[in-house]
Design an enzyme around this catalytic site. Structure first.
Site: not given
Ligand code: PMP
Length: 308
Positions: A160
């Protein structure tokens, strides 16, 4: 006293400052190359308890450290430091509303894209409902973007980091240009991966289905939450590769993420999903999700951290 968004307090390099006073060097690698890793951590206000709960804080910090490790940032902070900064800055703003908290490790100084440091951190609480439009819709009309999702062989979607969102951006911009709310990406194998800022589920014959973590998706905390909620309610959950054509014939579909929560997908490429309304299973999971994140479900109470 409350602080408006323009004057909110942020934690920046060990101090709590007015956001306007937090300055960064324009030549820092984070400014030049998006050299940072981050989390968007949701907090929910529980009105009955007059308490603000952070959701799955430990899991967000574990992912932040994995992201930092994968791109070799030399992080000077521990998980204890992460949590202290997080709680201190929310308290400094006296927030009693739902938040998304941006917690970012960034490469500062005068280095290049190859630098491993100096790494520093900011923590910025953002009151909910003031981010992208697609996060505030009741249902989404989605296209399959012509851009492919980044892959583990090139730039892993598991990390991320700021730079990965440029892939998200081109898909999202294409969707908006063509009159859709958002997009779905296929991976390099041509199979369904995820949305630009969210993970994806379909429901077929009562089974809840989502792509595997090896299908070019972020290791989403909401994805894991939805899987565990669905299992606790007795639904069959399958993590498997999803073909494009399954998008057009499934009974229900939704996108999910910390910012998105769970939002039904009503059509894909103008093929109507189910009867074009929010599906029953999606609704059922969503209702429970909203209770779980506010610490109202005993079974999942260990996922929430009280701030006050
Ligand atoms: N996929 C992507 C590409 C994202 O940016 C996010 C947001 N962080 C998610 C999935 C969902 O992740 P999370 O549930 O940890 O927020």
């Amino acid at each position: 006293m409350k602080y408006d968004v323009a004057n909110r307090r942020i934690w920046y390099k060990g101090e709590i400052l007015n956001v306007n006073d937090a300055k960064i060097n324009i030549l820092a690698p984070t400014s030049q190359f998006g050299l940072n890793v981050f989390e968007g951590i949701p907090c929910y206000w529980n009105e009955e308890e007059k308490q603000l709960y952070a959701f799955r804080l430990e899991d967000h910090y574990d992912r932040l450290l994995r992201s930092a490790k994968l791109i070799q940032l030399d992080c000077p902070y521990s998980k204890v430091d992460f949590k202290k900064a997080f709680i201190d800055v929310i308290k400094a703003n006296e927030y009693d509303e739902n938040l998304s908290v941006r917690q970012t490790l960034f490469v500062d100084g005068f280095g290049s894209w190859g630098s491993d440091g100096p790494v520093d951190m900011f923590v910025a609480p953002i009151p909910r409902g003031r981010t992208s439009a697609e996060y505030n819709k009741k249902g989404l009309h989605v296209c399959v973007t012509s851009w492919r999702r980044i892959s583990d062989e090139t730039l892993s979607p598991r990390i991320k980091c700021g730079a990965n969102y440029i892939n998200s951006r081109v898909g999202q911009r294409e969707a908006l240009r063509n009159g859709y709310d958002t997009c779905l990406f296929l991976n390099e194998a041509g199979k369904v991966s995820e949305g630009p800022g969210s993970c994806f589920f379909i429901i077929k014959d009562g089974t809840v289905i989502t792509p595997q973590l090896t299908d070019s998706v972020l290791e989403s905390i909401t994805r894991d939450t939805v899987i565990k909620i669905a299992q606790s309610k007795g639904y069959e959950v399958v993590e498997r590769t999803i073909d494009r054509t399954e998008l057009y014939t499934c009974d229900e579909a939704f996108l999910c993420g910390s910012a998105m929560e769970m939002t039904p997908v009503l059509s894909v490429d103008k093929y109507v999903i189910g009867d074009g309304e929010t599906g029953m299973i999606t609704k059922d999971l969503h209702m429970t999700y909203l209770d779980v994140v506010r610490g109202k479900v005993e079974e999942f109470k260990n996922w929430v951290t009280p701030i006050y």
